[in-house]
Motif scaffolding. Structure first.
Motif, PDB file in Angstrom:
ATOM      1  N   ALA A 174       0.831  -1.201   0.000  1.00 26.53           N
ATOM      2  CA  ALA A 174       0.000   0.000   0.000  1.00 26.53           C
ATOM      3  C   ALA A 174       0.869   1.256   0.000  1.00 26.53           C
ATOM      4  N   GLU A 175       0.317   2.326  -0.524  1.00 30.37           N
ATOM      5  CA  GLU A 175       1.042   3.588  -0.603  1.00 30.37           C
ATOM      6  C   GLU A 175       0.822   4.457   0.617  1.00 30.37           C
ATOM      7  N   ARG A 176      -0.285   4.262   1.330  1.00 34.40           N
ATOM      8  CA  ARG A 176      -0.620   5.134   2.444  1.00 34.40           C
ATOM      9  C   ARG A 176      -0.169   4.547   3.768  1.00 34.40           C
ATOM     10  N   ALA A 177       0.229   5.428   4.682  1.00 37.79           N
ATOM     11  CA  ALA A 177       0.575   5.057   6.048  1.00 37.79           C
ATOM     12  C   ALA A 177      -0.574   5.442   6.968  1.00 37.79           C
ATOM     13  N   SER A 179      -0.538   7.386   9.443  1.00 42.64           N
ATOM     14  CA  SER A 179      -0.508   8.822   9.728  1.00 42.64           C
ATOM     15  C   SER A 179      -1.086   9.662   8.598  1.00 42.64           C
ATOM     16  N   ASP A 180      -1.295   9.062   7.432  1.00 46.71           N
ATOM     17  CA  ASP A 180      -1.906   9.792   6.306  1.00 46.71           C
ATOM     18  C   ASP A 180      -3.426   9.832   6.405  1.00 46.71           C
ATOM     19  N   LEU A 181      -4.003   9.055   7.307  1.00 51.58           N
ATOM     20  CA  LEU A 181      -5.459   8.892   7.353  1.00 51.58           C
ATOM     21  C   LEU A 181      -6.096   9.818   8.380  1.00 51.58           C
ATOM     22  N   THR A 212      -9.341   0.135   3.406  1.00 55.82           N
ATOM     23  CA  THR A 212      -8.257   0.977   2.921  1.00 55.82           C
ATOM     24  C   THR A 212      -6.931   0.304   3.225  1.00 55.82           C
ATOM     25  N   VAL A 214      -3.119  -0.022   4.095  1.00 53.79           N
ATOM     26  CA  VAL A 214      -2.105   0.794   4.770  1.00 53.79           C
ATOM     27  C   VAL A 214      -0.855  -0.047   4.980  1.00 53.79           C
ATOM     28  N   ARG A 215       0.278   0.617   4.987  1.00 56.82           N
ATOM     29  CA  ARG A 215       1.548  -0.063   5.231  1.00 56.82           C
ATOM     30  C   ARG A 215       2.120   0.413   6.560  1.00 56.82           C
TER      31      ARG A 215
END
Length: 246
Positions: A174-177, A179-181, A212, A214-215
């Motif tokens: 995934a591209e999002r962490a 902390s991005d949410l 969603t 997440v990584r």
């Protein structure tokens, strides 16, 4: 000195005497070696600790007096639910134990395409009883007064089809962490695969059901490590790691 806490599956109230069954009695006498007059805490998962005193005991059970009821455990600011692929050996057991310590409110064991453990019928019933024992022991150790719910093991596809859409899918691609949410507006479900992770088809099905991806940083975490790292991060971002204990 750590406080002795014992779970009992029975109604509890201050001022009553309770006869404990063999399991808790064996723990009090055979493991902790308590004698008549010893004080400890009982809880049944209703959110309250009950101060108790051992009156007498024999091989068939123990009689205890409940002397006082404590404060109700506060409702956490974030309800966390964990859907986790069934792993072999002690990996799932470790993850369950630590997930309870990290505040998860519900655990859903899942059969996935890469689940190698074969469980059905009586074997599954016994394993579920064992998993529930792990949740109870983790509550005893960690001081939790509310017992997390253990859902019946299910196939991932069935579980996805029966629940409300939405949640977080742990995916090293995934591209999002986290902390991005944005902070969740309600209960949050975390989905984690077994050894080898979820298949591409399963990840696509989860995303189609509103999950969603997440990584967790640049490293690939093991199946028993990934949910714990994610739960700790979620608690630090939005949960009760940010609050003062009651």
């Amino acid at each position: 000195m750590r406080e002795t806490r014992i779970h009992v599956d029975a109604p509890l109230a201050a001022g009553q005497q309770v006869r404990l069954p063999g399991g808790p009695t064996q723990h009090l006498l055979g493991v902790l070696r308590l004698a008549a007059g010893a004080e400890f805490v009982l809880f049944n998962g209703d959110g309250v600790d009950y101060r108790a005193r051992l009156l007498d005991a024999d091989r068939r059970g123990a009689t205890v007096a409940i002397e006082a009821a404590g404060e109700v455990e506060p409702v956490p600011p974030l309800t966390l639910r964990l859907g986790i692929g069934i792993a072999k050996g002690e990996r799932l057991e470790f993850a369950l134990q630590k997930a309870v310590e990290l505040g998860v409110a519900e655990v859903q064991p899942l059969f996935t395409e890469r689940t190698v453990v074969r469980l059905d019928g009586e074997r599954l019933t016994k394993r579920a009883q064992h998993w529930r024992g792990i949740l109870i022991a983790a509550c005893e150790q960690s001081g939790r007064r509310r017992l997390p719910r253990l859902a019946a093991a299910a196939r991932l596809a069935d579980w996805l089809g029966e629940r409300q859409p939405g949640g977080l899918l742990l995916d090293p691609r995934a591209e999002r962490a986290l902390s991005d949410l944005p902070p969740p507006s309600g209960p949050l479900t975390l989905l984690v695969g077994p050894e080898g992770g979820l298949s591409e088809r399963e990840r696509a099905a989860a995303r189609a059901h509103g999950f969603t991806g997440v990584r967790l940083g640049p490293r690939i975490l093991r199946t028993e490590t990934a949910p714990l790292a994610a739960l700790a991060a979620i608690q630090a971002l939005w949960g009760d790691f940010r609050t003062t204990p009651a």
